[in-house]
Structures are given as C-alpha cells and as structure tokens.
Design a protein around this motif. Structure first.
Motif, mmCIF file in Angstrom:
data_model
loop_
_atom_site.group_PDB
_atom_site.id
_atom_site.type_symbol
_atom_site.label_atom_id
_atom_site.label_comp_id
_atom_site.label_asym_id
_atom_site.label_seq_id
_atom_site.Cartn_x
_atom_site.Cartn_y
_atom_site.Cartn_z
ATOM 1 N N LEU A 1 -3.739 7.379 -1.513
ATOM 2 C CA LEU A 1 -3.701 5.997 -1.987
ATOM 3 C C LEU A 1 -2.287 5.420 -1.930
ATOM 4 O O LEU A 1 -2.109 4.241 -1.618
ATOM 5 C CB LEU A 1 -4.242 5.903 -3.414
ATOM 6 N N GLU A 2 -1.309 6.247 -2.202
ATOM 7 C CA GLU A 2 0.090 5.794 -2.107
ATOM 8 C C GLU A 2 0.416 5.358 -0.680
ATOM 9 O O GLU A 2 1.060 4.329 -0.461
ATOM 10 C CB GLU A 2 1.023 6.924 -2.544
ATOM 11 N N ASP A 3 -0.070 6.145 0.300
ATOM 12 C CA ASP A 3 0.143 5.780 1.705
ATOM 13 C C ASP A 3 -0.573 4.476 2.043
ATOM 14 O O ASP A 3 -0.037 3.622 2.756
ATOM 15 C CB ASP A 3 -0.360 6.884 2.629
ATOM 16 N N MET A 4 -1.799 4.327 1.533
ATOM 17 C CA MET A 4 -2.573 3.123 1.837
ATOM 18 C C MET A 4 -1.915 1.873 1.255
ATOM 19 O O MET A 4 -1.939 0.799 1.863
ATOM 20 C CB MET A 4 -4.006 3.251 1.307
ATOM 21 N N GLU A 5 -1.322 2.004 0.084
ATOM 22 C CA GLU A 5 -0.619 0.865 -0.504
ATOM 23 C C GLU A 5 0.581 0.471 0.343
ATOM 24 O O GLU A 5 0.859 -0.724 0.531
ATOM 25 C CB GLU A 5 -0.188 1.202 -1.933
ATOM 26 N N ALA A 6 1.311 1.469 0.873
ATOM 27 C CA ALA A 6 2.461 1.180 1.738
ATOM 28 C C ALA A 6 2.005 0.491 3.022
ATOM 29 O O ALA A 6 2.632 -0.471 3.489
ATOM 30 C CB ALA A 6 3.206 2.469 2.067
ATOM 31 N N VAL A 7 0.900 0.967 3.600
ATOM 32 C CA VAL A 7 0.362 0.357 4.821
ATOM 33 C C VAL A 7 -0.089 -1.072 4.541
ATOM 34 O O VAL A 7 0.199 -2.001 5.313
ATOM 35 C CB VAL A 7 -0.817 1.188 5.365
ATOM 36 N N SER A 8 -0.789 -1.262 3.441
ATOM 37 C CA SER A 8 -1.296 -2.596 3.095
ATOM 38 C C SER A 8 -0.149 -3.581 2.864
ATOM 39 O O SER A 8 -0.219 -4.742 3.284
ATOM 40 C CB SER A 8 -2.172 -2.499 1.845
#
Length: 265
Positions: A228-235
């Motif tokens: 989820l941390e990675d997805m937030e950075a991507v978003s």
C-alpha cells in the motif's frame, strides 16, 4: 442501474485492469517482462529524440538571442552571481542524476564553477545558458520521475539485484559480481512485481482508475506489507486512483480504514 453507473464511470476516466495472471498477460511468445523492457527502451529513445530536437532549436536561436540580450540595456534581470553559481551546480547535479538512472550516456563530472568578478556581458551569456539548459532538461521530467520511483521500489524489494536502466535494453539487473541478469531470469514473484509496477507507472493514463486483482500472488509477506505504501507513492506521482481486490490481510497491513468487505457492497 449498475450498468448505467459503470458506463458513467467509464465515460469520465480511463480504466486499466491488471489481472492476477500477469506473467502470461500477453499473447506474444516473448516473456512480458522483456516486452516491457523493450517498451521502456523505446520510451527512452523517444525522449532523447525530443531532447535532441529541443536542443537543436535552442542552439540554433542562441546566437541571435544572445546578441539581442547583450545589446539590450533594459532586458530581463539576470541572476545574481551567487545564485548563478548555485543554478549551475544544480544543473550539474541534475545531469549526473540523469546519467545515474541511465537517461544520459555521456560521462559527466560535477564542475567547480566559483564565479567571481564577472562583467555584465558574461553574466548575460551565462544567464541565457542556464535558462536554455533548464528548458532542455525539462524534457526528462516525466520519465525521470517514473524511472526513479520504479528503481526505488524494485531495488528495495529485490535481494542481491540492482535495477539498471539502459537506453538499448530498457532495464536489466546487476548482480553482486557485476554480471547482468535479464528480466526473464527473475523469479516469478519478482517478475510479477516488476510487471505490476511498470504497468502502473508507464501504461496507465493520468486520472485513470486502476483495478488490481490479487496483488499478493507470488509476493512474500514483507512485500505484501509494503504494498500500500508503494501504491500511494505511485498514485501521488501519476494521479491515478487504485482499487485492489485481495484476500490477504498482509496487503491491508492494518489499513482497514481503506477497505470495503464484500458483505458491505
């Protein structure tokens, strides 16, 4: 009513589906990771062509703009010498960063400018050089940010391998003995992670709705907990919205505030 609602959503934003069976997501005989490596190489080549075209245009008009600026007594204000020195050092650091991530091939070193006692004409020349250099390097802004984030995510996930970006091969992986590993030689879990991150960063349009099915497949627990941390950075970088379908509480990793159970739908 549901069909009408979905059609309304589709009319407002692009929708990109990343399915669970990612390794065989292409009908092409080549492994998908190699296809994406070639796509990145093509993307880099296109950016370099744009950089060359912009550089040629600015270089062609440089003498005329320089003469006009030197002759002008009331032109735009130039940078002060200390700020000019800082701007030149910043340009050097930007070029070195682009070289580090594989977007510029030339061997560069950081200069020690130490500007002092410059006459007005020299200041105007340097000021124009700085403005043109910034304009040229802006071409790399988008692809640099995406490659940088991809390398950050992948390099903190993969053990004993470091992602290297190549203008010819797209991406390869350096082992501790300095030998290179092609992406199709990665484990299935590593390939799944690489495909997912690449699709999110390079194949999704801004303002898109991304649907990800079972991202936990082939991912060990530590990767799932950081997902989820990675997805937030991507978003944050790409301005996309992401909906995940998962069976794994490790993917959620305590963020139950972001979840909706099937019984609630």
């Amino acid at each position: 009513e549901l069909r009408e609602l979905l059609q309304e959503i589709q009319s407002k934003m692009p929708i990109h589906f990343i399915h669970a069976n990612r390794l065989t997501g292409s009908k092409n005989l080549s492994p998908l990771v190699l296809i994406y490596a070639r796509e990145l190489a093509q993307c880099i080549a296109g950016t370099l062509e744009e950089y060359a075209a912009r550089s040629q245009k600015l270089d062609h008009s440089f003498p005329g703009r320089l003469i006009e600026g030197v002759k002008s007594q009331n032109g735009e204000e130039c940078l002060e010498i200390d700020r000019m020195d800082e701007a030149l050092q910043k340009l050097d650091r930007r070029r070195l960063k682009l070289q580090e991530i594989g977007l510029i091939d030339a061997s560069l070193t950081e200069n020690k400018w130490g500007l002092t006692d410059l006459d007005r004409q020299t200041i105007k020349i340097l000021d124009l050089y700085i403005k043109d250099s910034k304009d040229k390097l802006e071409v790399f802004d988008v692809i640099e940010a995406k490659i940088d984030l991809m390398r950050q995510i992948i390099n903190k996930r993969f053990n004993y391998k470091t992602m290297q970006i190549s203008g010819k091969k797209g991406f390869v992986f350096e082992l501790p003995n300095k030998s290179l590993l092609m992406a199709d030689k990665l484990s299935s879990g590593e390939q799944n992670e690489l495909i997912l991150i690449f699709e999110l960063l390079f194949k999704s349009e801004p303002n898109a709705l991304i649907l990800i099915d079972e991202p936990e497949i082939s991912l060990h627990i530590a990767w799932q907990q950081q997902f989820l941390e990675d997805m937030e950075a991507v978003s944050d970088l790409t301005d996309v919205k992401i909906i995940i379908a998962t069976h794994s509480p490790d993917i959620i990793n305590g963020r139950w505030d972001l979840t909706t159970g099937l019984e609630e739908c």
